[in-house]
Write a protein that holds these residues in place. Structure first.
Motif, PDB file in Angstrom:
ATOM      1  N   TYR A 168       0.820  -1.212   0.000  1.00 56.98           N
ATOM      2  CA  TYR A 168       0.000   0.000   0.000  1.00 56.98           C
ATOM      3  C   TYR A 168       0.856   1.265   0.000  1.00 56.98           C
ATOM      4  N   ARG A 169       2.029   1.212   0.655  1.00 56.01           N
ATOM      5  CA  ARG A 169       2.908   2.379   0.760  1.00 56.01           C
ATOM      6  C   ARG A 169       4.301   2.039   0.209  1.00 56.01           C
ATOM      7  N   PRO A 170       4.395   1.748  -1.089  1.00 57.67           N
ATOM      8  CA  PRO A 170       5.681   1.319  -1.646  1.00 57.67           C
ATOM      9  C   PRO A 170       6.731   2.420  -1.570  1.00 57.67           C
ATOM     10  N   GLY A 171       7.958   1.986  -1.290  1.00 59.09           N
ATOM     11  CA  GLY A 171       9.075   2.919  -1.246  1.00 59.09           C
ATOM     12  C   GLY A 171       9.224   3.688   0.042  1.00 59.09           C
ATOM     13  N   VAL A 172       8.292   3.497   0.984  1.00 60.22           N
ATOM     14  CA  VAL A 172       8.338   4.221   2.254  1.00 60.22           C
ATOM     15  C   VAL A 172       9.028   3.353   3.302  1.00 60.22           C
ATOM     16  N   PRO A 173      10.029   3.861   4.007  1.00 58.49           N
ATOM     17  CA  PRO A 173      10.656   3.059   5.075  1.00 58.49           C
ATOM     18  C   PRO A 173       9.630   2.719   6.152  1.00 58.49           C
ATOM     19  N   GLN A 174       9.468   1.433   6.415  1.00 63.91           N
ATOM     20  CA  GLN A 174       8.435   1.012   7.367  1.00 63.91           C
ATOM     21  C   GLN A 174       8.957   0.049   8.423  1.00 63.91           C
ATOM     22  N   VAL A 175      10.255  -0.046   8.600  1.00 59.86           N
ATOM     23  CA  VAL A 175      10.818  -0.956   9.598  1.00 59.86           C
ATOM     24  C   VAL A 175      10.962  -0.219  10.923  1.00 59.86           C
ATOM     25  N   ALA A 176      10.243  -0.695  11.936  1.00 62.64           N
ATOM     26  CA  ALA A 176      10.343  -0.102  13.276  1.00 62.64           C
ATOM     27  C   ALA A 176      11.392  -0.809  14.116  1.00 62.64           C
ATOM     28  N   ALA A 177      11.523  -2.143  13.958  1.00 55.55           N
ATOM     29  CA  ALA A 177      12.502  -2.907  14.737  1.00 55.55           C
ATOM     30  C   ALA A 177      12.683  -4.269  14.079  1.00 55.55           C
ATOM     31  N   VAL A 178      13.855  -4.842  14.282  1.00 61.61           N
ATOM     32  CA  VAL A 178      14.175  -6.171  13.767  1.00 61.61           C
ATOM     33  C   VAL A 178      14.920  -6.937  14.847  1.00 61.61           C
ATOM     34  N   TRP A 179      14.514  -8.184  15.071  1.00 57.99           N
ATOM     35  CA  TRP A 179      15.258  -9.099  15.915  1.00 57.99           C
ATOM     36  C   TRP A 179      15.740 -10.264  15.050  1.00 57.99           C
ATOM     37  N   ARG A 180      17.006 -10.617  15.175  1.00 51.93           N
ATOM     38  CA  ARG A 180      17.549 -11.770  14.463  1.00 51.93           C
ATOM     39  C   ARG A 180      18.155 -12.713  15.485  1.00 51.93           C
ATOM     40  N   ARG A 181      17.682 -13.950  15.497  1.00 56.71           N
ATOM     41  CA  ARG A 181      18.088 -14.916  16.527  1.00 56.71           C
ATOM     42  C   ARG A 181      17.885 -14.341  17.928  1.00 56.71           C
ATOM     43  N   GLY A 182      16.831 -13.582  18.085  1.00 54.86           N
ATOM     44  CA  GLY A 182      16.470 -13.034  19.398  1.00 54.86           C
ATOM     45  C   GLY A 182      17.221 -11.794  19.797  1.00 54.86           C
ATOM     46  N   VAL A 183      18.117 -11.307  18.947  1.00 54.72           N
ATOM     47  CA  VAL A 183      18.923 -10.110  19.252  1.00 54.72           C
ATOM     48  C   VAL A 183      18.425  -8.949  18.415  1.00 54.72           C
ATOM     49  N   ARG A 184      18.182  -7.825  19.055  1.00 55.48           N
ATOM     50  CA  ARG A 184      17.723  -6.631  18.335  1.00 55.48           C
ATOM     51  C   ARG A 184      18.819  -6.164  17.378  1.00 55.48           C
ATOM     52  N   VAL A 185      18.458  -5.987  16.100  1.00 54.09           N
ATOM     53  CA  VAL A 185      19.401  -5.512  15.097  1.00 54.09           C
ATOM     54  C   VAL A 185      19.531  -4.001  15.225  1.00 54.09           C
TER      55      VAL A 185
END
Length: 387
Positions: free
Chosen positions: A370-387
């Motif tokens: 719906y909102r292409p090209g707009v940064p929409q990442v608030a947080a990421v966890w990888r293997r339980g660790v916040r990126v």
């Protein structure tokens, strides 16, 4: 250390038994991560206590993206080639040799630094599982170096010595196929899980692809295949015949190809960034889905035909131009990618899954298209660790 993510407006689990629809959506949800695993998933009102708490503030939470097709061990870039294509020059497989020359001239540290940069770039955008191919060395020493460096960083490593025939073998393609299938395979197999071939006019024909893939299988590698990218051909049917985990590109398919995929365990991995960057026709995902084939989305991040690491971009293009619904595209970018890598620990948020989590700065997964090209990442966890 355990973490509870509370106040999740929409939780995409990819576990239909846990929630609504094929995405297993739970609203007003919570998620508990314990170490590197998902420990609990369900309604927020029943969430257990944890060592730490994170307030999602009504945002959507998804499994981390699984990018099952990328070429990240390389040096240099090919921006001028892209500009030429945009000016009307058609894409052809031979441009790969430009990157081969630059990659051969690079040091290990230069290749390693570029690989780490790209994987970090992917992680910031929500990609938590990455497949990485070789294919820009095309000699025994250079291909061994590529898969060895890839194995330091990537979750999944693919040996792609059969990317194109290098210039020094221009008059002896059969000799190069023998080299890939013997000495190069022996050197590279210990560092890889997969073997791949670019089965295409200008690269390798059906017999050559079969020779390499069967040699890889004998060496303990599992097959996957670049298939039917530039025109109809034998790639998809060969992939199905050999039990490949994935046939990638699938741009030009006959009815026979579609039926073969639908009646097999081979995933059709679609790479819309390539069509965007080459102005080739987009594959028809609807045709595959309606036939019952499993579909994955991946970036094919590489310096030539698609220099994008954005899975969100692929989702938006797949919805707009490949006839997928937002839910189908999200599934393909997460659970579909996991299936293309034959992984059961990623691509979903059921109990026991790897704690790979993407929180959107949006209330629903639909916003990715719906909102292409707009940064929409608030947080990421990888293997339980916040990126």
């Amino acid at each position: 250390m355990s973490v509870v993510i509370r106040n999740v407006g929409e939780l995409v689990t990819n576990e239909p038994g846990l929630g609504d629809g094929p995405l297993g959506v739970i609203r007003d949800a919570a998620l508990v991560l314990d170490g590197d695993r998902v420990a609990w998933t369900g309604p927020a009102s029943r969430a257990p206590a944890a060592d730490e708490a994170y307030d999602a503030a009504g945002r959507a939470v998804l499994p981390g993206y699984v990018d099952s097709h990328a070429h990240l061990v390389f040096a240099g870039e090919r921006a001028e080639e892209f500009a030429a294509r945009m000016s009307g020059r058609p894409y052809a497989a031979g441009g790969i040799r430009t990157t081969v020359a630059r990659t051969r001239a690079a040091t290990d540290e230069e290749l390693r630094a570029n690989l780490r940069r790209l994987v970090a770039e992917m992680a910031r955008q929500g990609t938590t599982t990455v497949e990485c191919k070789s294919g820009y060395g095309l000699s025994v020493e250079q291909e061994e170096r590529a898969v060895r460096i890839a194995a330091e960083v990537a979750d999944e490593v693919t040996f792609l010595g059969a990317h194109v025939v290098p210039s020094e073998y221009a008059d002896d393609a059969a000799g190069y196929v023998r080299l890939v299938s013997t000495d190069m395979m022996d050197a590279c197999a210990p560092h890889a899980r997969w073997v791949d071939v670019f089965c295409e006019k200008g690269a390798f024909d059906e017999d050559q692809a079969r020779t390499v893939l069967e040699a890889g299988i004998r060496a303990g590698l599992e097959p996957r295949l670049h298939a039917n990218q530039l025109r109809p051909g034998p790639g998809v049917r060969l992939a199905v015949e050999l039990g490949a985990a994935s046939a990638d590109h699938c741009t030009f398919l006959t009815d026979e190809d579609v039926d073969a995929l639908a009646n097999s365990e081979t995933v059709a991995t679609l790479l819309p960034g390539v069509e965007f960057s080459t102005r080739q026709p987009y594959p028809d995902a609807r045709r595959l889905l309606d036939a019952g084939a499993a579909v994955a989305l991946a970036t094919d991040c590489n310096p030539g035909s698609c220099y994008s690491s954005s899975m969100a971009f692929c989702i938006a293009v797949a919805v707009r131009d490949m006839n997928m619904t937002p839910a189908e595209a999200v599934w393909a970018a997460t659970a579909g990618g996991a299936r293309a890598l034959r992984r059961t620990d990623v691509g979903h948020l059921g109990v026991g899954a790897r704690a790979d989590v993407l929180m959107l700065d949006a209330p629903s997964h639909i916003h990715l298209a719906y909102r292409p090209g707009v940064p929409q990442v608030a947080a990421v966890w990888r293997r339980g660790v916040r990126v």
